[in-house]
Every structure is written in C-alpha cells, then in structure tokens.
Design an enzyme around this catalytic site. Sequence first.
Site, mmCIF file in Angstrom:
data_model
loop_
_atom_site.group_PDB
_atom_site.id
_atom_site.type_symbol
_atom_site.label_atom_id
_atom_site.label_comp_id
_atom_site.label_asym_id
_atom_site.label_seq_id
_atom_site.Cartn_x
_atom_site.Cartn_y
_atom_site.Cartn_z
ATOM 1 C CB SER A 96 -0.910 0.006 1.235
ATOM 2 O OG SER A 96 -1.846 -1.048 1.156
ATOM 3 C CE LYS A 170 -5.504 -1.349 1.717
ATOM 4 N NZ LYS A 170 -4.202 -2.019 1.795
ATOM 5 C CE LYS A 238 1.135 2.441 4.527
ATOM 6 N NZ LYS A 238 1.598 1.172 3.929
#
Length: 297
Positions: A96, A170, A238
């Site tokens: 990711s 995502k 994050k």
Amino acid sequence: MKTSIAFLGTGLMGLPMARQLLGAGHQLTVWNRDQSKAKPLASEGARLAASAAEAVKDATHVITMLTDGDVVANVLFESGVAEALSRGSTVIDMSSIQPSQARAHAGRLSTLGVFHLDAPVSGGTGGAEAGTLAIMAGGDQQVFENSKPILDAMGRAIRVGPSGAGQLAKLANQAIVAIAIGAVSEATLLVSEGGGDLYAFRAALAGGFADSTILQVHGQRMQENDFAGRGRVAEQIKDLDNVLIEAREFGIKLPMGGAVRDRFVRLRDELDGGNLDHSALFVELLDLNGRSRTSLV
C-alpha cells in the site's frame, strides 16, 4: 513461458499470500530482509534467496509486499533488483503506497522493458490466509489479464483503471474502514452505556443497512477488549496520511478522513497504541470519555 514468481516481503500479510501461491502450484522464490520470516516457506516448496536481486533473477513475475512506497523504491531501484529483472517480466506491487509513487515506479520500470501493476489488497491476515483478498489493480489491461491467474490464487482481482488507480482504490477503501471503525466505536459505547447486549445488538443489525464486516468483526474485538495487532494503527495512519495527500493534490477536503486520522494519531502518540489493531480506536474513545479499558462481554 513457464511462470516463475519471486515474492519480496514475507511479513504478516506476505507469508500467507506466498503460501496461497505455493498451494496453487506456482514455482516460488522468496526473500525477506529478516530471513527468519521467509524460512518457514522453504519446507513448503519455496526457494529462499539471499538477496532481493537474486530472488528476481529469471522470474517472469515479481510480487512486492513491503512496508511503504519508500521501501518499495529502495528494494526495486537501490538493491540491484531493477538491473536483475528480465525484459518482459512483470512487477506486481501489492504493497500500500501513494498512487503517485506507483505511477513513478511503473514509468521507471517501463524504460527497462518491465511491466508493472499496482495491486494493493484488502481483507487483512484472515483474507490472506483464506486466499480471499480483495485485490484492486491498476495498470495496462493486457498486463492485468496475463497476471490474473497469479492474482486469483490470492483472492478476487479487479482492474480499476490505469497505473496508480489500484492504490487510489485502496486508499478509498482505507478511508471507509477508518471512518467505519470510528462509527462502530461510538455505537458500541452508546449501546454498552445503556446496558444493551452487544452480541444481540450486532445480531439485530445483521443484514440491515448498518451491517458490515467492521461492525461484526471489529465490534466483537471492541466488546472483548481484543486489540492484538492484525491491522496495525501505525499502518492505518500511514494510509490516512496518503488519503489526505491525494485529497490536497485534487484540491478537495475530506473532513471525516482528517478527523479520524487525528484520533488514530492520538491513540498512537498519547496512548501508546501504534502496534494495536486499528479497532483499538475504541480505546481512544474510552479514554476521551473517561472510561477504563475493560472487557464489555
């Protein structure tokens, strides 16, 4: 051409994903910076490589499952991997990272004659172990089709657009997850404070508009005070940081995403919760309300 896969990054998610590839009969070489995390795969048929560059030599497909975009860039372009890749091979980055980073990596690999897909996943360790991950892919349609038999071994893969689109999808997924965790936290506390049966509460909502995996799975974790780090708070932050970076580039405001991000940061920095599961946002809510962290069973 016979498929030969190099898998770089066999951590919490990567290890079960690699196992799914082995179970599907793929020829697999694995590498991890901490070799002890890759060794269990040797007894299951994988070849262990001493370096990332060694792992990708002669591979038709390279899968990266690494911490963030900077680590992906370091492994691909500063450890000898790019030079060791075969022309015509495909890099499938399932980490990711920021969409802009995915596009940059695709561009750099293209100059070497190497194809690229960004294909991050959702479903956590449970989905990885069951081979049921949701895989959001960005990149060329034909490259995606050629890679689909590999992706199908790990879950359900859908191409959502050009390079970078998988990472953007995502991020959108992670924004929904984070905001939903916040909503389930508040609902759980509200029902608990009123003396409601939390198991019955979730059962009553099953199948309705408010039902979700977050409600059923994370709601139970909140009730049972079970915050072992499956999807870590630090990783959720994050992802939310990357969501807000993209939003700023688009010139749009995402107030709920920003607010829940700040709460996760408080959980990490003030309550030492960085390594807890992201469902531990409930702990931050309890602290905000002066309630103790005890089981609600």
